[in-house]
Scaffold this motif. Structure first.
Motif, short mmCIF file in Angstrom:
data_model
loop_
_atom_site.label_atom_id
_atom_site.label_comp_id
_atom_site.label_asym_id
_atom_site.label_seq_id
_atom_site.Cartn_x
_atom_site.Cartn_y
_atom_site.Cartn_z
N ILE A 32 -1.20 -0.53 0.84
CA ILE A 32 -2.48 -1.21 0.94
C ILE A 32 -3.11 -1.00 2.31
O ILE A 32 -4.32 -0.76 2.44
CB ILE A 32 -2.30 -2.72 0.64
N TYR A 33 -2.28 -1.11 3.35
CA TYR A 33 -2.79 -0.93 4.71
C TYR A 33 -3.33 0.48 4.91
O TYR A 33 -4.42 0.68 5.50
CB TYR A 33 -1.67 -1.21 5.72
N SER A 36 -6.62 0.80 3.07
CA SER A 36 -7.66 0.04 3.76
C SER A 36 -8.20 0.80 4.97
O SER A 36 -9.41 0.95 5.15
CB SER A 36 -7.11 -1.33 4.20
N ASN A 40 -11.94 2.50 4.77
CA ASN A 40 -12.95 2.03 5.71
C ASN A 40 -13.25 3.08 6.77
O ASN A 40 -14.39 3.18 7.25
CB ASN A 40 -12.49 0.73 6.37
N SER A 65 -17.10 -1.95 8.02
CA SER A 65 -15.90 -1.11 7.89
C SER A 65 -15.05 -1.17 9.15
O SER A 65 -13.81 -1.23 9.08
CB SER A 65 -16.31 0.34 7.59
N ASP A 68 -13.22 -4.44 9.12
CA ASP A 68 -12.13 -4.48 8.15
C ASP A 68 -10.91 -3.70 8.62
O ASP A 68 -9.76 -4.10 8.36
CB ASP A 68 -12.60 -3.95 6.79
N SER A 72 -7.44 -5.86 9.22
CA SER A 72 -6.15 -5.54 8.60
C SER A 72 -5.08 -5.30 9.65
O SER A 72 -3.93 -5.69 9.48
CB SER A 72 -6.29 -4.29 7.72
N THR A 281 -9.15 -8.17 0.42
CA THR A 281 -10.59 -7.98 0.64
C THR A 281 -10.91 -6.74 1.47
O THR A 281 -11.78 -5.95 1.10
CB THR A 281 -11.21 -9.24 1.28
N PRO A 282 -10.23 -6.50 2.62
CA PRO A 282 -10.55 -5.29 3.39
C PRO A 282 -10.32 -3.99 2.64
O PRO A 282 -11.02 -3.00 2.90
CB PRO A 282 -9.60 -5.40 4.60
N VAL A 283 -9.36 -3.97 1.71
CA VAL A 283 -9.11 -2.74 0.96
C VAL A 283 -10.09 -2.58 -0.20
O VAL A 283 -10.37 -1.45 -0.64
CB VAL A 283 -7.65 -2.70 0.45
N ASN A 285 -13.36 -3.67 -0.09
CA ASN A 285 -14.73 -3.46 0.40
C ASN A 285 -15.18 -2.00 0.32
O ASN A 285 -16.27 -1.71 -0.20
CB ASN A 285 -14.86 -3.99 1.83
#
Length: 307
Positions: A32-33, A36, A40, A65, A68, A72, A281-283, A285
């Motif tokens: 996920i990181y 993200s 972004n 971006s 985010d 993260s 949410t950050p991933v 967007n």
């Protein structure tokens, strides 16, 4: 901002106590990181490099971006480290620093979403004056202002939290340092900190939220009275859909976390919901803006063809 108590480090208890799940969760959150930061980062790159995206809307999207990526990075690397470590400690200074940047970036993003809503309001309701109102100078000034307000808002919390006495347990029932879990560990009177959290943070969070709703109310009202074509109305509202989805993704879990009172019965719920606005949410967007925005998809296609 130095701690004068006996506590020199805190233990982050993390997402779960089940050791068997730690390697699996490490892989999940590492993926996920990476998505993200990469997603972004791509949006930020194409907004900067493509002249067709040098407009107020995409200037603010680039800011989102950037936020985010940083957002993260504040929580996820330490969480990933703790998945592989038996000693899940964070120093007192490291904890206060994490708290500071978490609130700095979170409050800045909340205000940025309100500014983006204002940009959509001007674009739809004042189209002939859009380039005059949303000048590059104003956009830059608004960006600098919200980043500055976010920084000093976070500084208020980090200074006031660092001045508390921590003389008991140093176990934080969370996967990162936040004000509410730390207040549960503090000895002495925390009424001022609670007031700052509910009043100042509440204002910075809810103020932009209501301004965002007000912008959309005016947009819908304007289109309803000025536009009698359903297709034009749908096209105009679709340009706001991505932004509105991001607003809902950010505010839904945040409102739940900060509205209910601090209580041990909510610890597990807090950790699960915090994952939504710090990790998910950050991933989402960049996916939302890429999939729903033709100009971003076109710019991304042009970048790919040049490679």
């Amino acid at each position: 901002m130095l701690n004068t108590t006996s506590v020199t480090e805190f233990l982050l208890l993390g997402v779960t106590d089940t050791q068997e799940l730690q390697p699996f969760l490490f892989v999940v959150f590492l993926t996920i990181y990476f998505i993200s930061v990469a997603g972004n980062g791509v949006i930020l790159m194409i907004v900067i490099s493509d002249p067709r995206l040098h407009s107020p809307m995409y200037f603010f999207l680039g800011n989102l971006s950037c936020l985010d990526i940083c957002y993260s990075t504040v929580t996820l690397p330490k969480m990933l480290q703790n998945f592989l470590s038996t000693h899940k400690a964070i120093s007192f200074l490291g904890c206060i620093s994490q708290l500071h940047f978490f609130h700095f970036l979170g409050s800045t993003e909340a205000m940025l979403l309100a500014v983006m809503a204002f940009d959509r309001f001007v674009a739809i309701c004042k189209p002939l004056r859009y380039t005059v109102i949303m000048s590059p100078q104003l956009c830059t000034q608004m960006a600098i202002t919200i980043w500055t307000i976010g920084f000093f808002h976070a500084l208020l919390h980090s200074v006031m939290t660092s001045r508390l006495n921590f003389c008991g347990s140093n176990c934080i029932h969370h996967f990162f340092c936040d004000v509410k879990p730390l207040l549960k560990l503090a000895c002495g009177n925390t009424e001022l900190n609670q007031w700052l959290l509910s009043t100042v943070t509440g204002t910075i969070a809810m103020g932009p939220f209501f301004l965002t709703l007000l912008s959309y109310f005016y947009i819908i009202t304007y289109l309803s009275f000025k536009t009698h074509s359903c297709s034009i109305l749908h096209k105009a509202l679709s340009t706001c859909a991505s932004h509105f989805m991001v607003v809902i993704l950010l505010y839904a879990p945040v409102l739940f976390i900060y509205i209910h009172p601090a209580s041990g019965t909510f610890m597990d719920q807090d950790r699960v919901i915090a994952i939504m606005y710090t990790v998910v949410t950050p991933v989402l967007n960049p996916l939302i803006y890429t999939l729903r925005n033709k100009e971003v998809k076109g710019a991304l296609g042009r970048v790919i063809r040049r490679l």
